[in-house]
Design a protein around this motif. Sequence first.
Motif, short mmCIF file in Angstrom:
data_model
loop_
_atom_site.label_atom_id
_atom_site.label_comp_id
_atom_site.label_asym_id
_atom_site.label_seq_id
_atom_site.Cartn_x
_atom_site.Cartn_y
_atom_site.Cartn_z
N GLY A 1 -2.24 -5.86 -1.25
CA GLY A 1 -3.05 -4.79 -0.69
C GLY A 1 -3.35 -3.68 -1.67
O GLY A 1 -3.09 -3.75 -2.87
N PHE A 2 -3.89 -2.58 -1.13
CA PHE A 2 -4.39 -1.49 -1.96
C PHE A 2 -3.29 -0.81 -2.77
O PHE A 2 -3.43 -0.55 -3.95
CB PHE A 2 -5.08 -0.46 -1.04
CG PHE A 2 -5.61 0.74 -1.78
CD1 PHE A 2 -6.82 0.68 -2.44
CD2 PHE A 2 -4.89 1.93 -1.80
CE1 PHE A 2 -7.31 1.79 -3.11
CE2 PHE A 2 -5.38 3.04 -2.47
CZ PHE A 2 -6.59 2.97 -3.13
N TRP A 3 -2.16 -0.52 -2.13
CA TRP A 3 -1.11 0.25 -2.79
C TRP A 3 -0.23 -0.61 -3.69
O TRP A 3 0.50 -0.07 -4.52
CB TRP A 3 -0.24 0.96 -1.76
CG TRP A 3 -0.97 1.97 -0.95
CD1 TRP A 3 -1.29 1.88 0.38
CD2 TRP A 3 -1.50 3.22 -1.39
NE1 TRP A 3 -1.98 2.99 0.78
CE2 TRP A 3 -2.12 3.84 -0.29
CE3 TRP A 3 -1.50 3.88 -2.62
CZ2 TRP A 3 -2.74 5.07 -0.37
CZ3 TRP A 3 -2.12 5.12 -2.71
CH2 TRP A 3 -2.73 5.70 -1.59
N GLY A 4 -0.28 -1.91 -3.53
CA GLY A 4 0.57 -2.76 -4.35
C GLY A 4 1.93 -2.99 -3.74
O GLY A 4 2.16 -2.76 -2.56
N GLU A 5 2.86 -3.43 -4.59
CA GLU A 5 4.15 -3.88 -4.09
C GLU A 5 5.10 -2.76 -3.70
O GLU A 5 5.90 -2.91 -2.79
CB GLU A 5 4.83 -4.74 -5.17
CG GLU A 5 4.06 -6.01 -5.49
CD GLU A 5 4.67 -6.73 -6.69
OE1 GLU A 5 5.32 -7.75 -6.47
OE2 GLU A 5 4.50 -6.24 -7.81
N PHE A 6 5.05 -1.63 -4.39
CA PHE A 6 6.11 -0.65 -4.19
C PHE A 6 5.65 0.79 -4.05
O PHE A 6 6.44 1.64 -3.67
CB PHE A 6 7.12 -0.73 -5.35
CG PHE A 6 6.49 -0.65 -6.71
CD1 PHE A 6 6.16 0.56 -7.27
CD2 PHE A 6 6.23 -1.80 -7.42
CE1 PHE A 6 5.59 0.63 -8.52
CE2 PHE A 6 5.65 -1.73 -8.69
CZ PHE A 6 5.33 -0.51 -9.24
N ALA A 7 4.37 1.10 -4.34
CA ALA A 7 3.92 2.50 -4.30
C ALA A 7 4.10 3.10 -2.90
O ALA A 7 4.55 4.24 -2.75
CB ALA A 7 2.46 2.60 -4.73
N ARG A 8 3.76 2.32 -1.88
CA ARG A 8 3.85 2.84 -0.52
C ARG A 8 5.29 3.16 -0.13
O ARG A 8 5.58 4.17 0.51
CB ARG A 8 3.26 1.82 0.46
CG ARG A 8 3.13 2.34 1.88
CD ARG A 8 2.44 1.34 2.77
NE ARG A 8 3.27 0.16 2.97
CZ ARG A 8 2.85 -0.93 3.59
NH1 ARG A 8 1.61 -1.00 4.01
NH2 ARG A 8 3.66 -1.95 3.76
N SER A 9 6.21 2.29 -0.56
CA SER A 9 7.63 2.54 -0.26
C SER A 9 8.11 3.81 -0.94
O SER A 9 8.89 4.58 -0.37
CB SER A 9 8.46 1.34 -0.73
OG SER A 9 9.82 1.56 -0.47
N VAL A 10 7.62 4.07 -2.17
CA VAL A 10 8.04 5.27 -2.91
C VAL A 10 7.55 6.53 -2.22
O VAL A 10 8.33 7.46 -1.97
CB VAL A 10 7.54 5.21 -4.37
CG1 VAL A 10 7.78 6.53 -5.07
CG2 VAL A 10 8.23 4.08 -5.12
N TYR A 11 6.25 6.59 -1.87
CA TYR A 11 5.77 7.85 -1.29
C TYR A 11 6.22 8.05 0.15
O TYR A 11 6.22 9.17 0.65
CB TYR A 11 4.24 8.00 -1.45
CG TYR A 11 3.35 7.15 -0.57
CD1 TYR A 11 3.25 7.36 0.80
CD2 TYR A 11 2.54 6.17 -1.13
CE1 TYR A 11 2.41 6.61 1.60
CE2 TYR A 11 1.68 5.41 -0.34
CZ TYR A 11 1.63 5.63 1.02
OH TYR A 11 0.78 4.88 1.80
N HIS A 12 6.61 6.98 0.84
CA HIS A 12 7.17 7.15 2.18
C HIS A 12 8.59 7.69 2.14
O HIS A 12 8.99 8.50 2.97
CB HIS A 12 7.17 5.81 2.93
CG HIS A 12 5.95 5.58 3.76
ND1 HIS A 12 5.51 6.48 4.70
CD2 HIS A 12 5.06 4.55 3.79
CE1 HIS A 12 4.41 6.02 5.28
NE2 HIS A 12 4.12 4.86 4.74
N ARG A 13 9.36 7.26 1.16
CA ARG A 13 10.78 7.60 1.13
C ARG A 13 11.10 8.83 0.29
O ARG A 13 12.22 9.34 0.35
CB ARG A 13 11.59 6.40 0.61
CG ARG A 13 11.63 5.23 1.56
CD ARG A 13 12.33 4.05 0.94
NE ARG A 13 13.65 4.41 0.44
CZ ARG A 13 14.33 3.67 -0.43
NH1 ARG A 13 13.81 2.55 -0.89
NH2 ARG A 13 15.51 4.06 -0.84
N LEU A 14 10.13 9.29 -0.49
CA LEU A 14 10.37 10.45 -1.34
C LEU A 14 9.39 11.55 -0.98
O LEU A 14 8.18 11.34 -1.00
CB LEU A 14 10.19 10.05 -2.81
CG LEU A 14 10.53 11.12 -3.84
CD1 LEU A 14 12.02 11.44 -3.81
CD2 LEU A 14 10.13 10.65 -5.24
#
Length: 706
Positions: free
Chosen positions: A520-533
């Motif tokens: 998808g658009f954000w890739g593998e880990f970007a979404r997890s980073v901005y959700h948790r930080l």
Amino acid sequence: MINISHFFPITDPTLIFFVVILMILFSPIIMGKLRIPHIIGMVLAGVLVGKNGFDILGRDASFEIFGQVGLYYIMFLAGLELDMEGLRKNSVRVIIFCALTFLCPFVLIYGAFTLFLHFSGMAALLISTIMADNTLIAYPIVGRYGLTKHVSTTISVGGSMLALLISLIILSSITSSVTGSGDITFWIIFSIKFIAYSAFLFYTVPRVARWFLHRYSDSVMQFVFVLAIMFGSAALSHAIGVEGIFGAFLSGLILNRFIPKVSPLMNRLEFTGNALFIPYFLIGVGMLINVKLLFESTYILWIMLLLVVFGTLGKALASYIATWVFKLSLKSGHMMFGLTSAHAAGAIALAMVGCKLPIGGGKYLFDNAVLNGIVLMILFTCIISTMITQRAAEQLRLSEKEDLKDKKVDNDEKILVPVKYANASIHLLNLATMMRNPKLKRDIVALNVVYDDVNIHTKQAEGIELLNNLNKYASAADVPISTQMRVAANIANGIMYAFKENQASEIVMGLHFHHQQHGGFWGEFARSVYHRLNRQIIIARIKQPLNTIRRIQVAVPSRAEYEPGFYRWLERLARMAENMECRIVFDARQETLDLIKEYVINNYPSVRAEYEQMEHWNELPIKAMNVKHDHMFVIITARKGTISYKAAMDDLPNEINKYFKGKTIMIIFPDQYGNNLDTMTFAEPQHTEERSVYEVASEWIHKKNL
């Protein structure tokens, strides 16, 4: 046709445990898609696999053992998490509010159940006690708005915890009364035993805990010691005729000062309970629920309706009376009502005690219908609580009378740059250099995280070569840089831990180009980073060298100035425009533009800045028409549940793909209130679903109709 029915229900202990673990794993994912509280998800999962559902699992001894442990764990964690300092500072207000928030729903529920459903006095007393208590299910919302120290929050938390203590004392009295003779001699003996038991714990446990925790530092031994205290207290309370959950809560209350909220020991206790014992208990509760009763009569629906209406009305009356007594604003009253109106695992814990209290003739104080009604009540009150708290927190934050102009940028600047690809890495390093404040003389931290798999050695060699090249490039440009290589099974976790270890202030990372290959658009880990930080995250897709950019155009959402990170991103962009010697155009509402303009003029007078009004976020596609190939378009966005967040931001990936394809773009998630880096509760897990199933279905229907 193979008949598989004779394989069910599963009775093999190994298979039962395997299925339960799968349910614990997938329930939060599914419930996140459906936007249903995770606690309800576990109970519903138990309903599906129980004998009253599809009869997949047999309710073996593990549900009794783990369920009992989960029951104690819920109350033990409630005692551990009580803010004793906040209670001491606001003791008078907390006691008054506790009395109101306990008595108002208690009286209304008792009257409703004896009048309309003809409950016995003891059954009505217990169900009134359950509704007089509450669970702070919406507390994480308050944290996201930075209102955890607000007076309304402090009073709500303190009042809720004291109400829980009173509820457990009344529960102990009810259980003792049902199992005892009930005469005056019994109550005298019970009171003496109860006082002696409490005094013994308050005298003995602190001294033993202080000695043990000081003498033994081994993490496993400390964890086992705390569990021993919890179960010992629960067993001792049983011995004097008091329900075990009171002993578990009291032990948590006593150990509160010995286990700091941010300590590794607290983390292990919460992790173990939230990952295994509490879910196991909730699944076991679900297996006892008989959904078929809902269709056989309206009795359960009446129970649920009375609980929701009179329980919520009682909490509302208590909150608004307290608001008037304490001379607080109406918005504070909304906050107190929202925080105290939900019921969750604690209500189930107390209800399970009622389901096991015999009253003679093979009957129990509560039947299955009451348990069904309480579970439905939990679902509705959780929804009511989150909606009201979200709205109240937003109103309180917007009504804060602080002078926004006096906000300053913190000098904690330390930029972390995760890198993976050679060409993109140079662009990201240049971007961080343009934003960096040279006066602070802080290093830029370049990070390469590789998967811990069979190709680890190859990837490490490539990563080292990449970091060495960046080091040479930075040295040539006279930019201080430090490099770090990490190995991790999860890239997002690797970035998060590096952020914490380096005490970074923000992250500058790349937006990948291959959507189909990387999820998808954000890739593998970007979404997890901005959700948790909750710190500033800058995600950039740079199509050309930064020194060839002629113009930076910035889209700013309304109310962005109320976020704590407002001046951080503004300062970074202004410095970048100054270093690149290009124009910068801010698109925002007038009140936001006024603050931006004042800051830029006072701090970066040489920057060629322009200011254009943008009343609505849906004007983004119109702004895209003015973006050329040598422009950079910057989007200031927000995380869900924050004050400047808008539902239209969910469509940002589609709009970027449609209107900004091939353009240089930057997406900024500003600093937000709260810090989700290490927090994990069963009510608010770390895992979040970006999109609900309703949004996906709506999009599918919309496409079919076009």
